[in-house]
Design a protein around this motif. Sequence first.
Motif, mmCIF file in Angstrom:
data_model
loop_
_atom_site.group_PDB
_atom_site.id
_atom_site.type_symbol
_atom_site.label_atom_id
_atom_site.label_comp_id
_atom_site.label_asym_id
_atom_site.label_seq_id
_atom_site.Cartn_x
_atom_site.Cartn_y
_atom_site.Cartn_z
ATOM 1 N N HIS A 1 -6.019 7.803 2.368
ATOM 2 C CA HIS A 1 -6.018 6.970 3.556
ATOM 3 C C HIS A 1 -6.171 7.928 4.978
ATOM 4 O O HIS A 1 -5.328 8.575 5.326
ATOM 5 C CB HIS A 1 -4.738 6.207 3.740
ATOM 6 C CG HIS A 1 -4.808 5.325 4.970
ATOM 7 N ND1 HIS A 1 -5.205 4.243 4.976
ATOM 8 C CD2 HIS A 1 -4.085 5.587 6.115
ATOM 9 C CE1 HIS A 1 -5.109 3.411 6.136
ATOM 10 N NE2 HIS A 1 -4.397 4.340 6.816
ATOM 11 N N HIS B 1 -8.243 7.861 8.949
ATOM 12 C CA HIS B 1 -9.245 7.195 9.977
ATOM 13 C C HIS B 1 -9.969 8.378 10.506
ATOM 14 O O HIS B 1 -9.593 9.131 11.365
ATOM 15 C CB HIS B 1 -8.422 6.997 10.949
ATOM 16 C CG HIS B 1 -7.465 5.400 10.424
ATOM 17 N ND1 HIS B 1 -7.765 4.366 10.796
ATOM 18 C CD2 HIS B 1 -6.331 5.552 9.878
ATOM 19 C CE1 HIS B 1 -7.028 3.403 10.292
ATOM 20 N NE2 HIS B 1 -5.819 4.424 9.755
ATOM 21 N N HIS C 1 -4.010 -2.012 5.707
ATOM 22 C CA HIS C 1 -2.308 -1.606 6.165
ATOM 23 C C HIS C 1 -1.711 -2.802 5.751
ATOM 24 O O HIS C 1 -1.944 -3.797 5.732
ATOM 25 C CB HIS C 1 -2.414 -1.145 7.402
ATOM 26 C CG HIS C 1 -3.116 -0.160 7.815
ATOM 27 N ND1 HIS C 1 -4.603 -0.363 8.457
ATOM 28 C CD2 HIS C 1 -3.216 1.187 8.145
ATOM 29 C CE1 HIS C 1 -4.952 0.715 8.826
ATOM 30 N NE2 HIS C 1 -4.225 1.791 8.330
ATOM 31 N N HIS D 1 0.645 2.529 3.582
ATOM 32 C CA HIS D 1 2.077 2.479 4.007
ATOM 33 C C HIS D 1 3.028 1.843 3.333
ATOM 34 O O HIS D 1 3.905 2.308 2.576
ATOM 35 C CB HIS D 1 2.121 2.017 5.250
ATOM 36 C CG HIS D 1 1.336 2.819 6.594
ATOM 37 N ND1 HIS D 1 1.409 4.219 6.561
ATOM 38 C CD2 HIS D 1 0.150 2.571 7.241
ATOM 39 C CE1 HIS D 1 0.501 4.608 7.259
ATOM 40 N NE2 HIS D 1 -0.246 3.721 7.781
ATOM 41 N N ASP E 1 -3.416 10.028 6.843
ATOM 42 C CA ASP E 1 -3.531 8.838 7.942
ATOM 43 C C ASP E 1 -3.772 9.492 9.316
ATOM 44 O O ASP E 1 -3.382 9.077 10.268
ATOM 45 C CB ASP E 1 -2.068 8.074 8.083
ATOM 46 C CG ASP E 1 -2.212 6.800 8.709
ATOM 47 O OD1 ASP E 1 -3.473 6.313 9.178
ATOM 48 O OD2 ASP E 1 -1.295 6.245 9.391
HETATM 49 ZN ZN LIG Z 1 -3.931 3.971 8.819
#
Ligand SMILES: [Zn+2]
Length: 428
Positions: free
Chosen positions: A57, A59, A215, A254, A305
């Motif tokens: 994960h 971004h 998420h 998460h 993340d």
């Molecule tokens: Zn994220």
Amino acid sequence: MGIMASFIYEGHPAKYMIAFIGRAKEVAKLSETWGFRISDVRHLGPRFFMPGLVDTHIHASQYSYTGTALDMPLLQWLNTYTFPTEFNYKDLDFAQDVYTKVVKRTLRNGTTTACYFATIYTDSSLLLGEIADKYGQRALVGKVCMDTNNAVPHYKETTDGSSEETKRFIGELLKRKYALVRPIVTPRFAVSCTSTLLSHLGEIAKNNDLHIQSHISETKEEMDVVRELFPDMESYGHVYHKHNLLTDKTVMAHACYLSDSELKLFRDTGAAISHCPNSNISLCSGMLDVRRVLKHNVKLGLGTDVAGGYSPSMLDAIRRTLDTSKVLTIQDPEYKTLTFEEVFRLATLGGSQALSLHDRTGNFQVGKDFDALLINPVVPDSPFDVFPYESTKAILEKFLNLGDDRNIEEVYVAGRKVTPISGVRVVT
Ligand SMILES: [Zn+2]
């Protein structure tokens, strides 16, 4: 005595798979069986190979502000920093610069497989796929979908526009036939998507047998909003499940606050969790009880993340996972702390299972692609010291806790050396 391995070539462009694993003392026999010259065997000395790290994960579009903007909770953070930044990815030059840097940085830090969120813009998301392919990283790339955004209204799509652009993104990316880069259906999260859009995306993923990422239950405030938006749904997990978004190719980031019934839903559907401890602590979101997830037989990998997490290195994700597990132990001395061996597994094989890529990567098993890091624990500027009486296991533990990209001398993805990066790699 040592272990040796060899690789068999497959297809075009070249991909190298692990052909066998054997003991060095049997080299003569192995060279006969497999047809290699003993003089071609590479002696590693104090170096060792380990499986490549899998970031489940990250971004890519938030990489530009990694290491800053960690001073507010999730929903405020998204409105203040994330959405205004992601709006810039309309501009392909801006995207080219950041995406090139994030792919190079993560490769240098040993991320052989990355599961990326891009932005709502199709063309720059395609560019991320092109850059991952150019530098040889195995990647799942997601064009973000969101048709709701009250705080930053210029950064959202129409419902139909989001579905249509997702189809265009998938079609275009698949047409390019990249060896290691695939599209992943990416609803941002239930807060940003209408029920109609979630349904469309579930259908698109099903019709094309695609991966899905989003998420779930990152913060309590977010969960309250989801309850208000979807009052008829039994739980947050059911919001995704009812829209056909929980499958054995789904990874949800998460999941700090899932109930037992939601964990059961994950297990029954085969959906996985990406544990992102740096982000969970940095944004004061929560602490995932990894042990509880594993007890429910739910697949789990680790994620950076970026940029909720301030480090793009999976070594940091390993350390923060151990820290979080130890904080849970401080709170409850009966708690069974995760071991470094368990966390190492989560960062490699666990990640590949969470992304349903474990038939190709995650460990050194005969028949899998050779995704590997060459670790030099005694590189001249090493951030840690090694002593002659130390076992290989102790040296690995030191590297995981203290090492960095200086120790990662070479990175291989599907058998091709992708770092050190020297200009543009041309694949013919
Ligand atoms: Zn994220």
